[in-house]
Design an enzyme around this catalytic site. Sequence first.
Site, PDB file in Angstrom:
ATOM      1  N   ASN A 157       0.837  -1.212   0.000  1.00  0.00           N
ATOM      2  CA  ASN A 157       0.000   0.000   0.000  1.00  0.00           C
ATOM      3  C   ASN A 157       0.870   1.260   0.000  1.00  0.00           C
ATOM      4  OD1 ASN A 157       0.955   0.078   2.596  1.00  0.00           O
ATOM      5  ND2 ASN A 157      -1.035   0.360   3.585  1.00  0.00           N
ATOM      6  N   VAL A 184      -3.390  -4.812   2.574  1.00  0.00           N
ATOM      7  CA  VAL A 184      -3.787  -6.196   2.890  1.00  0.00           C
ATOM      8  C   VAL A 184      -4.694  -6.308   4.107  1.00  0.00           C
ATOM      9  CG1 VAL A 184      -1.785  -7.257   1.774  1.00  0.00           C
ATOM     10  CG2 VAL A 184      -1.665  -6.696   4.212  1.00  0.00           C
ATOM     11  N   SER A 199       4.564  -4.578   6.678  1.00  0.00           N
ATOM     12  CA  SER A 199       4.453  -3.987   8.020  1.00  0.00           C
ATOM     13  C   SER A 199       5.417  -2.820   8.138  1.00  0.00           C
ATOM     14  CB  SER A 199       4.814  -5.000   9.120  1.00  0.00           C
ATOM     15  OG  SER A 199       4.733  -4.370  10.400  1.00  0.00           O
ATOM     16  N   TYR A 255       3.930  -3.061  17.634  1.00  0.00           N
ATOM     17  CA  TYR A 255       4.657  -3.920  16.681  1.00  0.00           C
ATOM     18  C   TYR A 255       4.830  -5.316  17.277  1.00  0.00           C
ATOM     19  CZ  TYR A 255       8.424  -5.257  13.417  1.00  0.00           C
ATOM     20  OH  TYR A 255       9.207  -5.883  12.473  1.00  0.00           O
ATOM     21  N   ARG A 263      16.179   3.883  11.683  1.00  0.00           N
ATOM     22  CA  ARG A 263      16.933   2.741  12.203  1.00  0.00           C
ATOM     23  C   ARG A 263      18.422   3.062  12.195  1.00  0.00           C
ATOM     24  NH1 ARG A 263      13.779  -2.327   9.661  1.00  0.00           N
ATOM     25  NH2 ARG A 263      13.564  -0.911   7.912  1.00  0.00           N
ATOM     26  N   THR A 268       4.875   2.755   3.854  1.00  0.00           N
ATOM     27  CA  THR A 268       6.291   2.950   4.195  1.00  0.00           C
ATOM     28  C   THR A 268       7.212   2.445   3.082  1.00  0.00           C
ATOM     29  OG1 THR A 268       6.376   0.855   5.407  1.00  0.00           O
ATOM     30  CG2 THR A 268       5.968   2.833   6.712  1.00  0.00           C
TER      31      THR A 268
END
Length: 325
Positions: A33, A58, A76, A146, A187, A36
């Site tokens: 989608n 999804v 995710s 998460y 990250r 991210t």
Amino acid sequence: MKKTLITGAAGFLGSHLCDRFIAEGHHVIGMDNLITGDIRNIEHLFHLKRFDFFHHDVTKFVHVPGKMDYILHFASPASPIDYLKIPIETLKVGSLGTLNLLGLARDHGARILVASTSEVYGDPLVHPQSEDYFGNVSPIGPRGVYDEAKRFMESITMAYHRHHGLDTRIVRIFNTYGSRMRLNDGRVVPAFMGQALRGEDLTVFGDGSQSRSFTYIDDQVEGIYRLLMSDYVEPINIGNPDETTILEFAQEIINLTGTDQKIIFKPLPQDDPMQRQPDISRAKNILDWEPKVHRSEGLKKVYEYFKSLSPDQLWAVHRDFSSNS
Ligand code: UDP
């Protein structure tokens, strides 16, 4: 020809998996989608007859034409700053998204592999972490969205396996790095490399004594591929046991980039795990897998990749998700 659906196809791991399954001769259907993910990660595949892309969320009903042989659920948000900004989407894709894909797998008689995480161990009280450790997770902390989504994902996947006899696989992914990570995803690998490239100081959170064990993308993809092709249904850790503290890691990045940036200290985010190292005995025994790429070699490659990005990408501020929430 095998048909394989990969969700999260435009993401870091998903796009590398698309490449691998195309190279293995599969017809790959990518789905994302783009909340991210970045379409640029897969646009080199668009001219291929064996690649299709669906721009789809999804967590809504998933329909795919034709008959799937394999499904890999990798959609995710995966970086702490992402799932803090879009916590509900994170929970939904791990829960409703997984439910939809398990249903799809059942419908198609497909084998499904779901992407779980070392985060199921939370801030672990056992070191290194083997698959039979149940973890130390706060369900209500900021990372809980998460961690609990992924724990639910494992739980419902095992339920579909036990109750419906579905052919399932669960991979627990430890910190992985490589090309196509978003430079601004927060990250630690892209954060430190972006800072070095922009001439900024490196921001170590806390005193930097927390540890992580970093896996190079090619090793990760190989482990996932072997797991999918195995007949093993319990979770398997895929990660590199070579552990480092974040402070040592910052110094490694400074040495690698040849910059003279300083290290500055920022507050440690809430629930940031103090240590993480995979026990990979299971992967060794069952998949005959172990990582091959040493951190110094992998970091050199990813630094070359980040250096090749445009100034726009290097200086992009963190993405604003407000239009998606
Ligand atoms: N970290 C840091 N500086 C940064 C980004 C991250 O010191 O600019 C630390 C973070 O606090 C954590 C570790 O690096 O202890 C790894 O963070 P990351 O977000 O990459 O992944 P995590 O393993 O926490 O999910």
